[in-house]
Design an enzyme around this catalytic site. Structure first.
Site, PDB file in Angstrom:
ATOM      1  N   VAL A  13       0.840  -1.195   0.000  1.00 53.58           N
ATOM      2  CA  VAL A  13       0.000   0.000   0.000  1.00 53.58           C
ATOM      3  C   VAL A  13       0.877   1.248   0.000  1.00 53.58           C
ATOM      4  O   VAL A  13       0.668   2.186  -0.787  1.00 53.58           O
ATOM      5  CB  VAL A  13      -0.952  -0.019   1.217  1.00 53.58           C
ATOM      6  CG1 VAL A  13      -1.712   1.298   1.338  1.00 53.58           C
ATOM      7  CG2 VAL A  13      -1.921  -1.190   1.115  1.00 53.58           C
ATOM      8  N   GLU A 157      -4.345  -6.011  -4.992  1.00 53.44           N
ATOM      9  CA  GLU A 157      -2.999  -6.358  -5.440  1.00 53.44           C
ATOM     10  C   GLU A 157      -3.100  -6.830  -6.886  1.00 53.44           C
ATOM     11  O   GLU A 157      -4.062  -7.498  -7.264  1.00 53.44           O
ATOM     12  CB  GLU A 157      -2.406  -7.460  -4.567  1.00 53.44           C
ATOM     13  CG  GLU A 157      -2.019  -6.948  -3.197  1.00 53.44           C
ATOM     14  CD  GLU A 157      -1.294  -7.985  -2.357  1.00 53.44           C
ATOM     15  OE1 GLU A 157      -0.735  -8.941  -2.920  1.00 53.44           O
ATOM     16  OE2 GLU A 157      -1.309  -7.826  -1.130  1.00 53.44           O
ATOM     17  N   GLY A 255     -14.514 -21.300  -6.504  1.00 54.58           N
ATOM     18  CA  GLY A 255     -13.214 -21.952  -6.613  1.00 54.58           C
ATOM     19  C   GLY A 255     -12.593 -22.182  -5.259  1.00 54.58           C
ATOM     20  O   GLY A 255     -13.302 -22.394  -4.263  1.00 54.58           O
ATOM     21  N   CYS A 262      -5.487  -9.438   2.882  1.00 46.72           N
ATOM     22  CA  CYS A 262      -6.573  -8.522   3.253  1.00 46.72           C
ATOM     23  C   CYS A 262      -7.851  -9.224   3.688  1.00 46.72           C
ATOM     24  O   CYS A 262      -8.265  -9.091   4.837  1.00 46.72           O
ATOM     25  CB  CYS A 262      -6.869  -7.588   2.083  1.00 46.72           C
ATOM     26  SG  CYS A 262      -5.405  -6.718   1.524  1.00 46.72           S
ATOM     27  N   LYS A 265      -7.635 -11.599   6.835  1.00 47.12           N
ATOM     28  CA  LYS A 265      -7.251 -10.807   8.020  1.00 47.12           C
ATOM     29  C   LYS A 265      -8.364  -9.849   8.425  1.00 47.12           C
ATOM     30  O   LYS A 265      -8.694  -9.717   9.610  1.00 47.12           O
ATOM     31  CB  LYS A 265      -5.976 -10.022   7.674  1.00 47.12           C
ATOM     32  CG  LYS A 265      -5.673  -8.843   8.550  1.00 47.12           C
ATOM     33  CD  LYS A 265      -4.405  -8.122   8.103  1.00 47.12           C
ATOM     34  CE  LYS A 265      -4.619  -7.094   7.023  1.00 47.12           C
ATOM     35  NZ  LYS A 265      -5.189  -5.818   7.461  1.00 47.12           N
ATOM     36  N   ARG A 329       0.783 -14.805   0.744  1.00 52.53           N
ATOM     37  CA  ARG A 329       0.179 -14.770   2.084  1.00 52.53           C
ATOM     38  C   ARG A 329      -1.230 -15.363   2.053  1.00 52.53           C
ATOM     39  O   ARG A 329      -2.066 -14.945   1.262  1.00 52.53           O
ATOM     40  CB  ARG A 329       0.153 -13.331   2.614  1.00 52.53           C
ATOM     41  CG  ARG A 329       1.530 -12.876   3.094  1.00 52.53           C
ATOM     42  CD  ARG A 329       1.522 -11.442   3.543  1.00 52.53           C
ATOM     43  NE  ARG A 329       1.407 -10.523   2.408  1.00 52.53           N
ATOM     44  CZ  ARG A 329       1.351  -9.201   2.526  1.00 52.53           C
ATOM     45  NH1 ARG A 329       1.366  -8.655   3.729  1.00 52.53           N
ATOM     46  NH2 ARG A 329       1.262  -8.439   1.459  1.00 52.53           N
TER      47      ARG A 329
HETATM   48  C1  UGA Z   1      -8.891  -6.828  -1.590  1.00 51.18           C
HETATM   49  C2  UGA Z   1     -10.033  -5.895  -2.046  1.00 51.18           C
HETATM   50  O1  UGA Z   1     -10.557  -6.334  -3.311  1.00 51.18           O
HETATM   51  C3  UGA Z   1      -9.554  -4.458  -2.156  1.00 51.18           C
HETATM   52  O2  UGA Z   1     -10.656  -3.599  -2.456  1.00 51.18           O
HETATM   53  C4  UGA Z   1      -8.943  -4.041  -0.809  1.00 51.18           C
HETATM   54  O3  UGA Z   1      -8.434  -2.730  -0.849  1.00 51.18           O
HETATM   55  C5  UGA Z   1      -7.803  -4.985  -0.478  1.00 51.18           C
HETATM   56  O4  UGA Z   1      -8.324  -6.318  -0.376  1.00 51.18           O
HETATM   57  C6  UGA Z   1      -7.212  -4.524   0.848  1.00 51.18           C
HETATM   58  O5  UGA Z   1      -7.906  -4.576   1.853  1.00 51.18           O
HETATM   59  O6  UGA Z   1      -6.106  -3.989   0.855  1.00 51.18           O
HETATM   60  P1  UGA Z   1      -6.914  -8.113  -2.821  1.00 51.18           P
HETATM   61  O7  UGA Z   1      -6.804  -8.907  -1.562  1.00 51.18           O
HETATM   62  O8  UGA Z   1      -5.689  -7.546  -3.420  1.00 51.18           O
HETATM   63  O9  UGA Z   1      -7.921  -6.867  -2.619  1.00 51.18           O
HETATM   64  O10 UGA Z   1      -7.519  -9.080  -3.938  1.00 51.18           O
HETATM   65  P2  UGA Z   1      -8.933  -9.404  -4.603  1.00 51.18           P
HETATM   66  O11 UGA Z   1      -8.829  -9.207  -6.055  1.00 51.18           O
HETATM   67  O12 UGA Z   1     -10.034  -8.736  -3.928  1.00 51.18           O
HETATM   68  O13 UGA Z   1      -9.002 -10.975  -4.357  1.00 51.18           O
HETATM   69  C7  UGA Z   1      -8.997 -11.512  -3.034  1.00 51.18           C
HETATM   70  C8  UGA Z   1      -9.097 -13.008  -3.094  1.00 51.18           C
HETATM   71  O14 UGA Z   1     -10.408 -13.416  -3.465  1.00 51.18           O
HETATM   72  C9  UGA Z   1      -8.167 -13.691  -4.097  1.00 51.18           C
HETATM   73  O15 UGA Z   1      -7.597 -14.817  -3.462  1.00 51.18           O
HETATM   74  C10 UGA Z   1      -9.070 -14.101  -5.227  1.00 51.18           C
HETATM   75  O16 UGA Z   1      -8.607 -15.242  -5.899  1.00 51.18           O
HETATM   76  C11 UGA Z   1     -10.358 -14.397  -4.477  1.00 51.18           C
HETATM   77  N1  UGA Z   1     -11.571 -14.259  -5.300  1.00 51.18           N
HETATM   78  C12 UGA Z   1     -11.921 -13.052  -5.813  1.00 51.18           C
HETATM   79  C13 UGA Z   1     -12.373 -15.367  -5.513  1.00 51.18           C
HETATM   80  O17 UGA Z   1     -12.089 -16.485  -5.038  1.00 51.18           O
HETATM   81  N2  UGA Z   1     -13.527 -15.224  -6.254  1.00 51.18           N
HETATM   82  C14 UGA Z   1     -13.904 -14.028  -6.768  1.00 51.18           C
HETATM   83  O18 UGA Z   1     -14.964 -13.957  -7.404  1.00 51.18           O
HETATM   84  C15 UGA Z   1     -13.073 -12.914  -6.549  1.00 51.18           C
END
Ligand code: UGA
Length: 470
Positions: A13, A157, A255, A262, A265, A329
Site C-alpha cells: 500500500v 494487489e 473456486g 486482506c 485478516k 500470504r
Molecule cells: C482486496 C479488495 O478487493 C480491495 O478492495 C482491498 O483494498 C484490499 O483487499 C485490501 O484490503 O487492501 P486483494 O486482496 O488484493 O484486494 O484481492 P482481490 O482481487 O479482492 O481478491 C482476493 C481473493 O479473493 C483472491 O484470493 C481471489 O482469488 C479471491 N476471489 C476473488 C475469488 O475467489 N472469487 C472471486 O470472485 C473474486
C-alpha cells in the site's frame, strides 16, 4: 503540490501510494524500516511484483519528486501530510495487531515540526483515528499539532496502481472538515466521488467492504458445493444471478476461495471487534469456515479419485494468492501443500513469479519452470491460481507429461470439453459431470426493450413495501 511523507513505503500500500502521489505532482518522501528495500527503491528497483509500479517508480525518481529513506528525521519534518501505511496483521485472537501503528505514530510525533495532517491509510480497527491522535498528542513536542484523517484504501494487489488512478470512491473520516477537504485536495487530479464522514464510520466502511466481498465469494462457493451434489453448473448460476443489476457478476467466481493479506485478516479482525464488543457475527464466522473448507474440498476430490494421496505425485499450477502478484500470504496453495505433504504426497509446483517464496517456505516442494514441468509424471494436477498462461495450456502436452489422468480445476477456468479431448479427466468446482447438450448462454436482444418498458401498474406498486426502493 503538497509535501507528503509515506510511512511504510516499502510495503504494497505504501509503495503504491508513494509512486502515485508523486505522479499526481506531490513531493513524496517514503520512509520504511527495511534498509534493503529502501536501497532497492532508491535504485529504481521495485521489490514487489505489481503492474505499472516500476514505471511510476522510475518516473518519480527521475523527476526528483520521489525519494526514499529509513530516517524519520529526514522524512517527517518537511511533511504537511504523513500517510501511515504500515501493516496490521492478525494476532492469535484474529484481532488486528496495531504495534506497527503505535511505532509509526510515536516516531511521527517525535519528528514533526509544525501543524501536520496524519492520514490513516492502513486498515485499522474502528476507533483508530482517536487511538492515533492520542499517541501523537502524548509524544508531540510543544507547539506541534496534529489532525488525523481516516482515508482507507481499496486497492487490489495486481491492479493497485490502476485502482489508485480510478477509484470508485474516496472515503475520508474526520472530525475536522477542513482537514478532510485538505486530504481530498491531494486527489484532485482524479475523477472520484468523495464521502466525508466520522472517523469510526470511515474505518467501518473499509472492513464492511472487504467482509462483503469475501461474503459474496463464500456464498457462491457454498452454492458451488451444492451444485456439485445436484449436478448444476455454478458458473452459469453466477452468470444468471449477476444479470440482476442488484447482484452484479463480480466476486461470484467459485473456486478455492480467497487468500491474500486482506480478506482473511480483515474478516477475522471485524469478527474480533464484534466479539470484543459483545456482538455476535455468525455470518463472518461462516464466511471464514466456508473459505477454509474449499481447500479441503479440493483435496478430498483428488483423494477420492486416486484412492490415496500417500505416495502420489500432485502437480500444482499457480502458487500466489491470485494472478499478477507474487504474494503467497494465506494463498490457497499454502493449505494445499501443507495437506498434501501431511498425507505424504510428493508436491511439484509452479508459478510465473512466486516460486522463490514457496521454495523458502517449503524446501521439500519440487519447483518447476512451468505447468508442463509441474505435470511431469504427476498422478493428478490442480490448477490453483488462474494465471493467464494456465487458461490456454497445451493440454496434449500436459496429458503426455502426466502419469495419471486427473485435472482438478480449482478456479473453473479450463474448458472441460477440451480437457476431456486430451484424454484427461476433468473435475471443476460446482461444474456438472454430465454436460448434456452443454450450456448456450443466449441473451435475446428483445429482452432489452422489454426490460426498459415501464412496469405495468400492479398491486405491488401500492403495497407499503414498494416504496423501500429495494
Ligand atoms: C482486496 C479488495 O478487493 C480491495 O478492495 C482491498 O483494498 C484490499 O483487499 C485490501 O484490503 O487492501 P486483494 O486482496 O488484493 O484486494 O484481492 P482481490 O482481487 O479482492 O481478491 C482476493 C481473493 O479473493 C483472491 O484470493 C481471489 O482469488 C479471491 N476471489 C476473488 C475469488 O475467489 N472469487 C472471486 O470472485 C473474486
Amino acid at each position: 503540490m503538497a509535501n507528503i511523507a509515506v510511512v511504510g513505503a516499502a510495503g504494497y500500500v505504501g509503495l503504491a501510494y508513494s509512486v502515485s502521489l508523486a505522479a499526481f505532482g506531490h513531493r513524496v518522501i517514503g520512509v520504511d524500516r527495511d534498509p534493503g528495500r529502501i536501497w532497492m527503491l532508491n535504485d529504481g528497483v521495485a521489490p514487489i511484483h505489481e503492474p505499472e509500479l516500476p514505471e511510476l517508480l522510475q518516473r518519480g525518481l527521475a523527476t526528483g519528486l520521489l525519494t526514499f529513506t529509513t530516517d524519520y528525521a529526514t522524512a517527517i519534518p518537511p511533511a504537511e501530510f504523513v500517510f501511515i501505511c504500515v501493516g496490521t496483521p492478525s494476532t492469535e485472537t484474529g484481532a488486528a495487531d496495531t504495534s506497527a501503528i503505535v511505532a509509526a505514530a510515536t516516531a511521527i510525533a517525535r519528528q514533526s515540526k509544525g501543524r501536520t495532517i496524519v492520514v490513516n491509510k492502513s486498515t485499522m480497527p474502528v476507533g483508530s483515528a482517536q487511538f492515533v491522535a492520542d499517541i501523537l498528542a502524548e509524544h508531540a513536542p510543544s507547539g506541534v499539532t496534529f489532525t488525523v484523517v481516516s482515508n482507507p484504501e481499496f486497492l487490489r494487489e495486481g491492479s493497485a496502481i490502476y485502482d489508485i488512478f480510478h477509484p470508485d470512491r474516496i472515503v475520508l473520516g474526520a472530525d475536522d472538515l477542513d482537514a478532510a477537504h485538505a486530504v481530498g485536495d491531494l486527489y484532485n487530479t482524479l475523477n472520484a466521488a468523495i464521502l466525508i464522514t466520522q472517523p469510526r464510520t470511515a474505518e467501518m466502511v473499509k472492513y464492511a467492504s472487504n467482509a462483503f466481498l469475501a461474503t459474496k465469494i463464500s456464498f457462491i462457493n457454498e452454492v458451488a458445493l451444492i451444485c456439485d451434489q445436484l449436478d448444476a453448473d455454478v458458473d452459469v448460476v453466477a452468470r444468471g444471478m449477476g444479470m440482476d443489476a442488484r447482484i452484479t457478476p463480480r466476486f461470484l467466481h467459485a473456486g478455492l476461495g480467497f487468500g491474500g493479506s486482506c480478506f482473511p485478516k480483515d474478516v477475522r479482525a471485524l469478527a474480533a471487534m464484534a466479539r470484543e464488543n459483545a456482538c455476535d457475527s455468525p455470518l463472518l464466522n461462516a464466511v471464514l469456515d466456508i473459505n477454509a473448507g474449499m481447500r479441503s474440498h479440493v483435496i478430498a476430490k483428488v483423494r477420492r479419485r486416486l484412492g490415496t494421496l500417500t505416495g502420489a505425485t500432485i502437480g500444482l499450477f499457480g502458487l500466489s494468492f491470485k494472478p499478477e502478484t507474487d504474494d503467497i500470504r494465506e494463498a490457497p496453495a499454502i493449505s494445499l501443500i501443507e495437506e498434501l505433504l501431511a498425507q505424504e504426497a510428493t508436491v511439484q509446483a509452479t508459478d510465473p513469479v512466486a516460486n522463490a517464496h514457496i521454495a523458502a517456505r517449503f524446501p521439500e516442494v519440487r519447483l518447476a519452470a512451468d505447468a508442463y514441468g509441474a505435470a511431469m509424471s504427476a498422478d493428478a494436477v490442480i490448477l490453483v491460481t488462474e494465471w493467464p498462461a494456465y487458461r490456454s495450456l497445451n493440454l496434449d502436452r500436459i496429458a503426455n507429461a502426466m502419469r495419471g489422468r486427473l485435472v482438478v480445476d480449482g478456479r473453473n477456468v479450463l474448458d472441460p470439453g477440451k480437457v476431456a479431448s486430451a484424454g484427461l479427466v476433468y473435475e471443476g468446482i460446482g461444474r456438472p459431470r454430465n454436460e448434456g447438450a452443454g450450456t448456450r448462454i443466449t441473451v435475446l436482444p428483445e429482452a432489452e426493450p422489454l426490460r426498459a418498458q415501464p412496469r405495468p401498474e400492479s398491486v405491488i406498486d401500492s403495497h407499503p413495501l414498494a416504496s423501500r426502493g429495494d
